[in-house]
Design a protein around this motif. Structure first.
Motif, PDB file in Angstrom:
ATOM      1  N   MET A  38      21.716  19.696 -33.819  1.00 19.39           N
ATOM      2  CA  MET A  38      22.317  18.953 -32.714  1.00 19.39           C
ATOM      3  C   MET A  38      23.802  18.712 -32.968  1.00 19.39           C
ATOM      4  O   MET A  38      24.626  18.824 -32.056  1.00 19.39           O
ATOM      5  CB  MET A  38      21.578  17.622 -32.514  1.00 19.39           C
ATOM      6  N   VAL A  39      24.147  18.415 -34.212  1.00 11.37           N
ATOM      7  CA  VAL A  39      25.552  18.219 -34.575  1.00 11.37           C
ATOM      8  C   VAL A  39      26.339  19.508 -34.345  1.00 11.37           C
ATOM      9  O   VAL A  39      27.466  19.485 -33.833  1.00 11.37           O
ATOM     10  CB  VAL A  39      25.678  17.763 -36.046  1.00 11.37           C
ATOM     11  N   ALA A  58      20.404  22.369 -24.035  1.00 10.58           N
ATOM     12  CA  ALA A  58      19.963  22.705 -25.393  1.00 10.58           C
ATOM     13  C   ALA A  58      19.904  21.450 -26.246  1.00 10.58           C
ATOM     14  O   ALA A  58      18.964  21.253 -27.033  1.00 10.58           O
ATOM     15  CB  ALA A  58      20.903  23.735 -26.012  1.00 10.58           C
ATOM     16  N   PHE A  59      20.904  20.580 -26.099  1.00 15.42           N
ATOM     17  CA  PHE A  59      20.955  19.342 -26.863  1.00 15.42           C
ATOM     18  C   PHE A  59      19.753  18.467 -26.533  1.00 15.42           C
ATOM     19  O   PHE A  59      19.115  17.889 -27.422  1.00 15.42           O
ATOM     20  CB  PHE A  59      22.252  18.593 -26.560  1.00 15.42           C
ATOM     21  N   THR A  60      19.406  18.388 -25.253  1.00 16.77           N
ATOM     22  CA  THR A  60      18.264  17.575 -24.828  1.00 16.77           C
ATOM     23  C   THR A  60      16.963  18.122 -25.397  1.00 16.77           C
ATOM     24  O   THR A  60      16.080  17.363 -25.819  1.00 16.77           O
ATOM     25  CB  THR A  60      18.202  17.513 -23.293  1.00 16.77           C
ATOM     26  N   GLY A  61      16.818  19.460 -25.434  1.00 18.48           N
ATOM     27  CA  GLY A  61      15.618  20.067 -26.014  1.00 18.48           C
ATOM     28  C   GLY A  61      15.475  19.737 -27.487  1.00 18.48           C
ATOM     29  O   GLY A  61      14.381  19.385 -27.956  1.00 18.48           O
ATOM     30  N   LEU A  62      16.577  19.824 -28.234  1.00 16.07           N
ATOM     31  CA  LEU A  62      16.552  19.468 -29.652  1.00 16.07           C
ATOM     32  C   LEU A  62      16.281  17.982 -29.836  1.00 16.07           C
ATOM     33  O   LEU A  62      15.572  17.569 -30.766  1.00 16.07           O
ATOM     34  CB  LEU A  62      17.884  19.842 -30.304  1.00 16.07           C
ATOM     35  N   SER A  72      24.556  15.488 -19.602  1.00 18.78           N
ATOM     36  CA  SER A  72      25.420  16.151 -18.631  1.00 18.78           C
ATOM     37  C   SER A  72      26.379  15.137 -18.010  1.00 18.78           C
ATOM     38  O   SER A  72      27.499  15.464 -17.637  1.00 18.78           O
ATOM     39  CB  SER A  72      24.583  16.792 -17.511  1.00 18.78           C
ATOM     40  N   PHE A  73      25.912  13.895 -17.886  1.00 17.70           N
ATOM     41  CA  PHE A  73      26.693  12.843 -17.255  1.00 17.70           C
ATOM     42  C   PHE A  73      27.594  12.138 -18.260  1.00 17.70           C
ATOM     43  O   PHE A  73      28.733  11.799 -17.961  1.00 17.70           O
ATOM     44  CB  PHE A  73      25.748  11.801 -16.624  1.00 17.70           C
ATOM     45  N   VAL A  74      27.072  11.890 -19.433  1.00 16.34           N
ATOM     46  CA  VAL A  74      27.825  11.152 -20.450  1.00 16.34           C
ATOM     47  C   VAL A  74      27.784  11.921 -21.773  1.00 16.34           C
ATOM     48  O   VAL A  74      27.098  11.521 -22.712  1.00 16.34           O
ATOM     49  CB  VAL A  74      27.284   9.720 -20.625  1.00 16.34           C
ATOM     50  N   PRO A  75      28.507  13.050 -21.848  1.00 13.16           N
ATOM     51  CA  PRO A  75      28.462  13.871 -23.068  1.00 13.16           C
ATOM     52  C   PRO A  75      28.914  13.130 -24.315  1.00 13.16           C
ATOM     53  O   PRO A  75      28.486  13.456 -25.425  1.00 13.16           O
ATOM     54  CB  PRO A  75      29.403  15.039 -22.739  1.00 13.16           C
ATOM     55  N   GLY A  76      29.767  12.102 -24.160  1.00  9.25           N
ATOM     56  CA  GLY A  76      30.206  11.328 -25.318  1.00  9.25           C
ATOM     57  C   GLY A  76      29.065  10.614 -26.005  1.00  9.25           C
ATOM     58  O   GLY A  76      29.144  10.293 -27.195  1.00  9.25           O
ATOM     59  N   ARG A  77      27.983  10.395 -25.283  1.00 10.73           N
ATOM     60  CA  ARG A  77      26.807   9.730 -25.854  1.00 10.73           C
ATOM     61  C   ARG A  77      26.145  10.599 -26.927  1.00 10.73           C
ATOM     62  O   ARG A  77      25.521  10.084 -27.859  1.00 10.73           O
ATOM     63  CB  ARG A  77      25.818   9.420 -24.720  1.00 10.73           C
ATOM     64  N   ALA A  78      26.318  11.923 -26.847  1.00 12.55           N
ATOM     65  CA  ALA A  78      25.684  12.838 -27.797  1.00 12.55           C
ATOM     66  C   ALA A  78      26.154  12.571 -29.227  1.00 12.55           C
ATOM     67  O   ALA A  78      25.351  12.564 -30.164  1.00 12.55           O
ATOM     68  CB  ALA A  78      25.976  14.280 -27.406  1.00 12.55           C
TER      69      ALA A  78
END
Length: 231
Positions: free
Chosen positions: A120-121, A131-135, A172-178
């Motif tokens: 994810m990092v 892809a990030f959500t799937g991981l 998709s809405f708040v990518p900074g949250r990742a």
């Protein structure tokens, strides 16, 4: 593969554009958060931007499209209130399931979760929300799947499934949250590794999920976010 557009001569150009865009939203080719670039759509449909703008205004009135300053038109969240309710429920259910599973996790389980978090990092530099959500789902399933309460597991899985229908990805809405999310993952793993009290693990997992909802609310509904209860 996208279907070739075949214009219906009985429809006005704005109606053609409306149907074309709405169909792609329904088929999730245009996912929540997707930017609707008027010029690109007009070129695809071989028309000027004027009827495309009219179509988007109609979709906005139906709640399928929203406008954001400095961004423009984008696909709205699907069933916004249901998303919020599911996220709130999942924060409670998943936090508890993670705590109840914690003592059953092996060194290999924790290592696998950490490897997923490392992937994810790696995605952060070239961010792909889906892809990030799937991981992200795989990471959390690794931590809660050994919960010994089958009914609780059923409820957690059910809310994950509902979220899959309600939105493509909050990120998709708040990518900074990742970026914040992967750091919180590591904190949860450390609590599990050190056999922290189950209440601490539950609280960390619950607040982790709530923080994603908070980030969404602040971005999409800042006035309502001020009244959110602190879990």
């Amino acid at each position: 593969m996208p279907e070739t557009h075949a214009p219906d001569a009985t429809l006005s150009k704005s109606q053609q554009a409306y149907r074309w865009i709405k169909d792609r939203i329904a088929r999730q080719e245009f996912v929540p958060g997707y930017r609707l670039v008027l010029g690109s759509i007009a070129g695809e449909l071989d028309m000027s931007v004027v009827p495309v703008r009219e179509a988007i205004r109609q979709l906005e009135a139906e709640g399928l499209v929203m406008f954001e300053r400095n961004v423009g038109a984008r696909v709205s969240m699907v069933d916004d209130s249901a998303y919020r309710h599911s996220m709130q429920a999942l924060s409670i259910l998943e936090g508890t399931a993670t705590a109840l599973a914690a003592r059953s996790l092996t060194v290999d389980d924790v290592r696998r979760a950490r490897d997923i978090n490392a992937l994810m990092v790696e995605t952060l530099d070239h961010f792909d929300p889906r892809a990030f959500t799937g991981l992200n789902q795989e990471f959390h399933a690794t931590l809660f799947e050994k919960c010994a309460n089958p009914r609780l597991l059923e409820l957690v899985r059910g809310e994950w499934a509902r979220l899959g229908h309600l939105r493509d990805s909050t990120f998709s809405f708040v990518p900074g949250r990742a970026q914040e999310s992967v750091a919180e993952h590591e904190n949860i793993l450390r609590l599990i590794e050190t056999s922290a009290p189950l209440g601490e693990i539950e609280k960390a997992a619950r607040r982790h999920r709530s923080a994603t909802l908070d980030a969404y609310m602040i971005h999409e509904h800042p006035d309502e976010a001020l009244g959110l209860p602190a879990f």
